[in-house]
Design an enzyme around this catalytic site. Structure first.
Site, PDB file in Angstrom:
ATOM      1  N   ASP A  98      44.694  51.730  45.977  1.00 50.19           N
ATOM      2  CA  ASP A  98      45.215  50.445  45.490  1.00 50.19           C
ATOM      3  C   ASP A  98      46.327  50.017  46.444  1.00 50.19           C
ATOM      4  O   ASP A  98      46.987  50.851  47.056  1.00 50.19           O
ATOM      5  CB  ASP A  98      45.751  50.576  44.054  1.00 50.19           C
TER       6      ASP A  98
ATOM      7  N   ASP B 272      45.268  48.756  51.735  1.00 50.83           N
ATOM      8  CA  ASP B 272      44.912  47.331  51.642  1.00 50.83           C
ATOM      9  C   ASP B 272      43.492  47.180  52.181  1.00 50.83           C
ATOM     10  O   ASP B 272      43.256  47.343  53.384  1.00 50.83           O
ATOM     11  CB  ASP B 272      45.910  46.517  52.490  1.00 50.83           C
ATOM     12  N   VAL B 273      42.541  46.865  51.309  1.00 47.65           N
ATOM     13  CA  VAL B 273      41.147  46.803  51.761  1.00 47.65           C
ATOM     14  C   VAL B 273      40.891  45.647  52.735  1.00 47.65           C
ATOM     15  O   VAL B 273      39.890  45.643  53.447  1.00 47.65           O
ATOM     16  CB  VAL B 273      40.142  46.707  50.586  1.00 47.65           C
TER      17      VAL B 273
ATOM     18  N   ASN C 243      35.815  47.625  44.426  1.00 40.23           N
ATOM     19  CA  ASN C 243      36.244  46.910  43.223  1.00 40.23           C
ATOM     20  C   ASN C 243      37.447  46.003  43.456  1.00 40.23           C
ATOM     21  O   ASN C 243      37.616  45.015  42.739  1.00 40.23           O
ATOM     22  CB  ASN C 243      36.548  47.947  42.125  1.00 40.23           C
TER      23      ASN C 243
ATOM     24  N   TYR D 124      36.841  31.944  45.756  1.00 41.58           N
ATOM     25  CA  TYR D 124      36.389  33.095  44.955  1.00 41.58           C
ATOM     26  C   TYR D 124      34.876  33.063  44.795  1.00 41.58           C
ATOM     27  O   TYR D 124      34.186  34.071  45.000  1.00 41.58           O
ATOM     28  CB  TYR D 124      37.073  33.056  43.589  1.00 41.58           C
TER      29      TYR D 124
ATOM     30  N   LYS E 191      32.306  35.858  46.276  1.00 37.95           N
ATOM     31  CA  LYS E 191      31.476  36.692  45.408  1.00 37.95           C
ATOM     32  C   LYS E 191      29.980  36.468  45.684  1.00 37.95           C
ATOM     33  O   LYS E 191      29.187  37.400  45.562  1.00 37.95           O
ATOM     34  CB  LYS E 191      31.827  36.442  43.942  1.00 37.95           C
TER      35      LYS E 191
END
Ligand code: NAD
Length: 252
Positions: free
Chosen positions: A37, A63-64, A90, A156, A160
């Site tokens: 996270d 940090d992805v 996720n 967003y 997605k």
């Protein structure tokens, strides 16, 4: 027999909400978990909670959206777990429900960077080992925004939809190497994800229309069992699927 006994899992965005729910469910089902996270305090609490449930658990602040951070995370997860059987992409953020004309470059890059680049970086980091072993399970937290135009703002929704495309492409390309890649698409879940409070009129109309048909909101532990199923051998023939868990919101 615990459903995920002996299985190892890397979960991103595991400090809160849906990711935390998945981490706890995996711990309960006997998996060893490596949690990541961007928020160190949340991460520490999540690791402690998984250990408290009897799991072998460790983690890293990462940090992805940052390539070097993802590479360090994947290396640390492999070191801690021995191998990564399951990856849950996720981590994700919302976009304040901004329509296209109100989306700044900074908002666009931030949402794409975390929601889409992040999953890409993680998949690229873990796939070679999975291919070499002839086994691997990737689970992406998408959203019903990944297949509808009305459940999020512009960035967003686009991110997605992209994540669903990533899911399908990896499923098809790597299926013959023993790798399954599936999506979970929750509807509305009570978490800490921020919807923002600065919606322009177009976003507000969209939100009000969408909310008028929304069923009771889920809790993270309503979504976690879906992630357990997809990580289990019961889902061995499920690949490239978008598993919608929205209490029927999208079929209204
Ligand atoms: P949340 O904010 O409660 O949890 C997300 C976690 O991800 C947080 O702990 C946050 O610190 C972490 N995170 C944020 N940016 C990160 C980054 N760059 N690197 C690593 N970690 C990062 O939100 P949530 O609702 O549990 O969201 C989890 C996923 O579920 C997201 O991908 C979201 O798009 C998706 N989702 C949520 C809902 C919903 O209604 N809450 C619905 C559909 C899909």
């Amino acid at each position: 027999m615990a459903e995920l006994a002996g299985r190892t899992a890397l979960i991103t965005g595991a400090g809160s909400g849906i990711g935390l729910g998945i981490a706890q469910a995996y711990a309960d089902e006997g998996a060893s978990v490596f949690l990541a996270d961007i928020d160190s305090a949340r991460l520490e609490a999540a690791v402690a909670a998984a250990r408290g449930r009897g799991a072998q658990a460790s983690g890293i602040t990462a940090d992805v959206g940052d390539l070097a951070s993802v590479q360090a995370m994947a290396a640390a997860a492999t070191e801690a777990l021995g191998r990564i059987d399951v990856v849950c992409n996720n981590a994700g953020i919302l976009d304040d429900l901004m329509p296209a004309a109100d989306t700044t470059d900074a908002l666009w890059r931030r949402v794409m960077g975390i929601n889409l680049d992040g999953a890409f970086y993680v998949c690229r980091a873990v796939l070679p080992d999975m291919v070499a072993r002839g086994a691997g399970i990737i689970i992406n937290t998408v959203s019903i925004s990944g297949s509808r135009g009305s459940r999020g703002g512009f960035a967003y929704t686009v991110s997605k939809h992209g994540l669903l495309g990533l899911t399908r492409s990896i499923a098809v390309t790597y299926g013959e190497y023993g790798i399954r890649c599936n999506a979970i698409s929750p509807g509305s879940v009570e978490t800490n994800i921020s919807t923002g409070d600065n919606w322009p009129p177009i976003g507000r109309t969209l939100r009000e229309k969408g909310l008028s048909t929304r069923p009771t909101r889920a809790k993270p532990n309503d979504i976690a069992p879906v992630a357990v199923f997809l990580a289990s051998d019961r889902a061995r023939y499920v690949n490239g699927h978008d598993l919608v868990a929205d209490a029927g919101w999208t079929v209204y």
